[in-house]
Design a protein around this motif. Structure first.
Motif, PDB file in Angstrom:
ATOM      1  N   VAL B 200     -38.038 -35.704  11.323  1.00 54.70           N
ATOM      2  CA  VAL B 200     -36.747 -35.471  11.990  1.00 54.70           C
ATOM      3  C   VAL B 200     -36.299 -34.024  11.715  1.00 54.70           C
ATOM      4  CG1 VAL B 200     -34.504 -36.543  12.434  1.00 54.70           C
ATOM      5  CG2 VAL B 200     -36.213 -37.819  11.133  1.00 54.70           C
ATOM      6  N   PRO B 201     -36.977 -33.043  12.345  1.00 54.22           N
ATOM      7  CA  PRO B 201     -36.697 -31.643  12.017  1.00 54.22           C
ATOM      8  C   PRO B 201     -35.281 -31.203  12.388  1.00 54.22           C
ATOM      9  CG  PRO B 201     -38.205 -31.791  13.896  1.00 54.22           C
ATOM     10  CD  PRO B 201     -38.046 -33.169  13.354  1.00 54.22           C
ATOM     11  N   PHE B 202     -34.659 -31.828  13.417  1.00 52.56           N
ATOM     12  CA  PHE B 202     -33.336 -31.365  13.849  1.00 52.56           C
ATOM     13  C   PHE B 202     -32.211 -32.099  13.137  1.00 52.56           C
ATOM     14  CE2 PHE B 202     -36.289 -30.544  17.383  1.00 52.56           C
ATOM     15  CZ  PHE B 202     -36.258 -29.161  17.316  1.00 52.56           C
ATOM     16  N   SER B 203     -32.407 -32.352  11.862  1.00 55.55           N
ATOM     17  CA  SER B 203     -31.383 -33.014  11.056  1.00 55.55           C
ATOM     18  C   SER B 203     -30.684 -31.953  10.213  1.00 55.55           C
ATOM     19  CB  SER B 203     -32.054 -34.031  10.138  1.00 55.55           C
ATOM     20  OG  SER B 203     -33.036 -33.373   9.356  1.00 55.55           O
ATOM     21  N   VAL B 204     -29.594 -32.352   9.554  1.00 54.56           N
ATOM     22  CA  VAL B 204     -28.925 -31.445   8.614  1.00 54.56           C
ATOM     23  C   VAL B 204     -29.925 -31.021   7.539  1.00 54.56           C
ATOM     24  CG1 VAL B 204     -27.050 -31.239   6.930  1.00 54.56           C
ATOM     25  CG2 VAL B 204     -26.692 -32.565   9.034  1.00 54.56           C
ATOM     26  N   LEU B 205     -30.734 -31.981   7.091  1.00 54.39           N
ATOM     27  CA  LEU B 205     -31.747 -31.695   6.074  1.00 54.39           C
ATOM     28  C   LEU B 205     -32.713 -30.618   6.575  1.00 54.39           C
ATOM     29  CD1 LEU B 205     -33.033 -32.456   3.328  1.00 54.39           C
ATOM     30  CD2 LEU B 205     -34.335 -34.229   4.516  1.00 54.39           C
ATOM     31  N   GLY B 206     -33.135 -30.755   7.836  1.00 53.96           N
ATOM     32  CA  GLY B 206     -34.020 -29.758   8.440  1.00 53.96           C
ATOM     33  C   GLY B 206     -33.395 -28.372   8.410  1.00 53.96           C
ATOM     34  N   ASN B 207     -32.071 -28.312   8.712  1.00 46.93           N
ATOM     35  CA  ASN B 207     -31.358 -27.023   8.678  1.00 46.93           C
ATOM     36  C   ASN B 207     -31.361 -26.419   7.274  1.00 46.93           C
ATOM     37  OD1 ASN B 207     -30.770 -27.081  11.370  1.00 46.93           O
ATOM     38  ND2 ASN B 207     -28.747 -28.039  11.089  1.00 46.93           N
ATOM     39  N   VAL B 208     -31.068 -27.277   6.287  1.00 46.47           N
ATOM     40  CA  VAL B 208     -31.015 -26.817   4.900  1.00 46.47           C
ATOM     41  C   VAL B 208     -32.360 -26.188   4.518  1.00 46.47           C
ATOM     42  CG1 VAL B 208     -30.887 -27.600   2.483  1.00 46.47           C
ATOM     43  CG2 VAL B 208     -29.231 -28.452   4.174  1.00 46.47           C
ATOM     44  N   ILE B 209     -33.428 -26.858   4.921  1.00 44.55           N
ATOM     45  CA  ILE B 209     -34.765 -26.361   4.572  1.00 44.55           C
ATOM     46  C   ILE B 209     -35.055 -25.044   5.304  1.00 44.55           C
ATOM     47  CG2 ILE B 209     -37.229 -26.896   4.714  1.00 44.55           C
ATOM     48  CD1 ILE B 209     -36.323 -29.904   4.374  1.00 44.55           C
ATOM     49  N   SER B 210     -34.664 -24.963   6.595  1.00 46.58           N
ATOM     50  CA  SER B 210     -34.862 -23.719   7.353  1.00 46.58           C
ATOM     51  C   SER B 210     -34.120 -22.558   6.693  1.00 46.58           C
ATOM     52  CB  SER B 210     -34.350 -23.873   8.786  1.00 46.58           C
ATOM     53  OG  SER B 210     -35.075 -24.876   9.449  1.00 46.58           O
ATOM     54  N   GLU B 211     -32.878 -22.842   6.291  1.00 47.60           N
ATOM     55  CA  GLU B 211     -32.074 -21.790   5.637  1.00 47.60           C
ATOM     56  C   GLU B 211     -32.742 -21.294   4.355  1.00 47.60           C
ATOM     57  OE1 GLU B 211     -28.206 -23.461   4.916  1.00 47.60           O
ATOM     58  OE2 GLU B 211     -27.915 -23.937   7.047  1.00 47.60           O
ATOM     59  N   ASN B 212     -33.526 -22.169   3.735  1.00 43.07           N
ATOM     60  CA  ASN B 212     -34.216 -21.821   2.492  1.00 43.07           C
ATOM     61  C   ASN B 212     -35.647 -21.343   2.788  1.00 43.07           C
ATOM     62  OD1 ASN B 212     -34.144 -21.526  -0.313  1.00 43.07           O
ATOM     63  ND2 ASN B 212     -35.001 -23.572  -0.677  1.00 43.07           N
ATOM     64  N   ASN B 213     -35.821 -20.825   4.014  1.00 43.34           N
ATOM     65  CA  ASN B 213     -37.122 -20.301   4.457  1.00 43.34           C
ATOM     66  C   ASN B 213     -38.248 -21.332   4.370  1.00 43.34           C
ATOM     67  OD1 ASN B 213     -36.004 -17.680   4.885  1.00 43.34           O
ATOM     68  ND2 ASN B 213     -36.059 -17.404   2.639  1.00 43.34           N
ATOM     69  N   GLY B 214     -37.877 -22.581   4.654  1.00 42.22           N
ATOM     70  CA  GLY B 214     -38.902 -23.627   4.699  1.00 42.22           C
ATOM     71  C   GLY B 214     -39.284 -24.177   3.345  1.00 42.22           C
ATOM     72  N   VAL B 215     -38.663 -23.631   2.293  1.00 47.91           N
ATOM     73  CA  VAL B 215     -39.003 -24.127   0.949  1.00 47.91           C
ATOM     74  C   VAL B 215     -38.193 -25.383   0.635  1.00 47.91           C
ATOM     75  CG1 VAL B 215     -38.981 -23.602  -1.525  1.00 47.91           C
ATOM     76  CG2 VAL B 215     -39.579 -21.816   0.141  1.00 47.91           C
ATOM     77  N   ILE B 216     -38.887 -26.412   0.183  1.00 52.66           N
ATOM     78  CA  ILE B 216     -38.208 -27.648  -0.228  1.00 52.66           C
ATOM     79  C   ILE B 216     -38.276 -27.743  -1.750  1.00 52.66           C
ATOM     80  CG2 ILE B 216     -38.180 -30.165  -0.014  1.00 52.66           C
ATOM     81  CD1 ILE B 216     -39.760 -29.828   2.590  1.00 52.66           C
ATOM     82  N   ASP B 217     -37.127 -27.892  -2.380  1.00 55.55           N
ATOM     83  CA  ASP B 217     -37.136 -28.114  -3.819  1.00 55.55           C
ATOM     84  C   ASP B 217     -36.203 -29.272  -4.171  1.00 55.55           C
ATOM     85  OD1 ASP B 217     -34.544 -27.120  -3.799  1.00 55.55           O
ATOM     86  OD2 ASP B 217     -35.163 -25.100  -4.398  1.00 55.55           O
ATOM     87  N   GLY B 218     -35.983 -29.476  -5.458  1.00 54.01           N
ATOM     88  CA  GLY B 218     -35.175 -30.605  -5.911  1.00 54.01           C
ATOM     89  C   GLY B 218     -33.736 -30.568  -5.410  1.00 54.01           C
ATOM     90  N   ARG B 219     -33.263 -29.366  -4.998  1.00 52.73           N
ATOM     91  CA  ARG B 219     -31.869 -29.265  -4.558  1.00 52.73           C
ATOM     92  C   ARG B 219     -31.672 -29.548  -3.069  1.00 52.73           C
ATOM     93  NH1 ARG B 219     -31.127 -23.473  -6.890  1.00 52.73           N
ATOM     94  NH2 ARG B 219     -33.302 -23.686  -6.314  1.00 52.73           N
TER      95      ARG B 219
END
Lengths: 307, 307
Positions: B200-219
């Motif tokens: 579900v890339p177009f979710s709020v979560l997807g936005n958060v990850i995009s803002e972080n340059n695609g990096v996913i971490d514990g936060r």
């Protein structure tokens, strides 16, 4: 000499334990059917008088009394908070016995008593950290750490039968899902034997059950196994696997010196333990069957003053 | 004053701890990439010299050094037997540091040090029985019973991340199937977030990850949660469920006074702990986030002389 009492869901066993931690004399009575607290306490008291009479010992020679009770206990206050199969509710068991016999009375959980017996007088003697796993209707646990019983908050440590090993499994009586005891208690094994025997009635296992008038108990599978029953072999292999998962879980958490197995089927000794050791693989934790058997709880209760 | 060292898989943190168990000064260096035992030990030693220089303390005022190491440790001999991510093999870490600095050096497992820190100087101060659960790449455990670290045979107690909770689950790096850490470590959570975000890339979560340059971490999940993300809410609910199963397993076995949560995501505090408490339900065991955070391991290591 001291008296140790092992109170179970259906019977009470009482023994006279000497200074070498041996049971000199024992007796037991059925408690199933006792409808209230008073009737059950009277039954326990009459069983103690039976023992004194049978052994010929003078009550003056009895230094103390210890009792192991199933369910939720309060060790400091010597009471049973509640117990699934017994008509106890905040019952001051220690005080009632103390008033009757004029002796100091110690009380603890039955699984803790069995562990305490094996630690002081049985197979686990001299070790620091020991876990006793009692296989029966459920799976009970008694934990000794640095030579002391681990009671935990509200005296509830050692509920190893309620460690969840299968998050998609069956609901347990406790409310959780997939508890170890739902698949690895003796009751779970018997249920599995029953289902298989109905499915394949003309097996060696089916014959064993027929010879026992249709009654299936903890021994049925082992008798059939000894006769080379293939169906039983497969049930047993599956059982060892499920038993092993929970044993290894306990080892991962506590890495004790020894895990001791009690309960009826532990009397099968190496027939049960050797395949379990193989299943667990290399580990510094020794796996052993109880050496005190039915006396573990009595001896442990009699030695509660050592805590 | 004492020096505490928290050695991790990718970095080492060193701190100066005073008699009030506070960290006066700390420094850290990356250790990832150290290709052999000598290079890693040199890195640790240079980090200690950095600390001494930075703090301006005289080495005469340093009473002892303690170090917490990941992997399999031998506390008595002060060595690291082996460690998944570090180039140690039967490395005499304590002796090497002792020879360098002329001080008594104590060594223990990193999870034990974190638990020891919280027990002596953190949220678990004054309690008897405490379990520290460290959520990270795996799930580490440190157990305090009656005020002492439970080491267990071969110093391997507390491997709570390897308690099997799903006998039909995924294979763990340790070889067992369905270990708690395969579903409830921070790594497992991040993997779940990644899979959902791809789905579900177009979710709020997807936005958060995009803002972080695609990096996913514990936060990532927690940031999205605070923005009201529905996808994240559902991932989080599932995660709390899986975390709760293993926490309850620990409680069933040990019934400690407190379970303390450490590791990066424990900094979310009640955002993580409150739903977990609700999931566990009524229990006398308190659930709390670490109060020492990144200093728990340093303080615990510095206080190993108290054992």
């Amino acid at each position: 000499m001291r008296i140790g009492i092992d109170l179970g869901g259906t019977s009470v066993a009482v023994g006279l334990v000497d200074d070498n931690y041996s049971v000199l004399c024992r007796t037991s009575q059925r408690t199933a059917g006792c409808k209230d607290e008073k009737e059950l306490m009277d039954r326990i008291i009459s069983c103690i008088y039976d023992l004194i009479k049978k052994s010929g010992v003078s009550t003056d020679d009895i230094e103390s009394i210890g009792i192991g009770c199933p369910g939720s206990t309060n060790v400091e206050q010597g009471l049973v908070v509640r117990s699934g199969n017994l008509p106890f509710k905040n019952t001051r068991v220690a005080k009632i016995l103390s008033d009757e016999f004029g002796k100091k009375v110690y009380l603890d959980n039955d699984a803790n008593c069995a562990a305490w017996g094996e630690y002081n007088a049985g197979i686990a003697k001299g070790l620091d950290n020991v876990v006793m796993v009692t296989l029966g209707t459920g799976i009970g646990g008694g934990i000794i750490i640095n030579g002391r019983i681990l009671h935990g908050k509200e005296n509830h440590a050692g509920e190893i039968g309620h460690v969840v090993i299968d998050i998609n499994g069956k609901r347990c009586a406790c409310g959780r899902i997939g508890c170890w005891e739902t698949v690895a208690s003796t009751r779970a094994l018997i249920e599995r034997v029953r289902a298989e025997a109905e499915h394949v009635p003309f097996s060696v296992l089916g014959n064993v059950i027929s010879e026992n008038n249709g009654v299936i108990d903890g021994r049925s599978l082992f008798i059939a196994l000894k006769r080379g029953c293939k169906v039983s072999k497969s049930i047993f292999a599956e059982y060892i696997e499920l038993l092993g998962v929970g044993v290894m879980n306990v080892i991962e958490v506590l890495r004790p010196d020894m895990v001791v197995f009690g309960g009826g089927i532990s009397k099968e000794g190496d027939t049960l333990i050797a395949p379990l050791r193989e299943n667990i693989g290399e580990t510094p934790t020794r796996l052993e069957a109880s050496s005190l058997n039915d006396n573990a709880g009595i001896i442990g209760a009699a030695l509660l003053h050592l805590i």
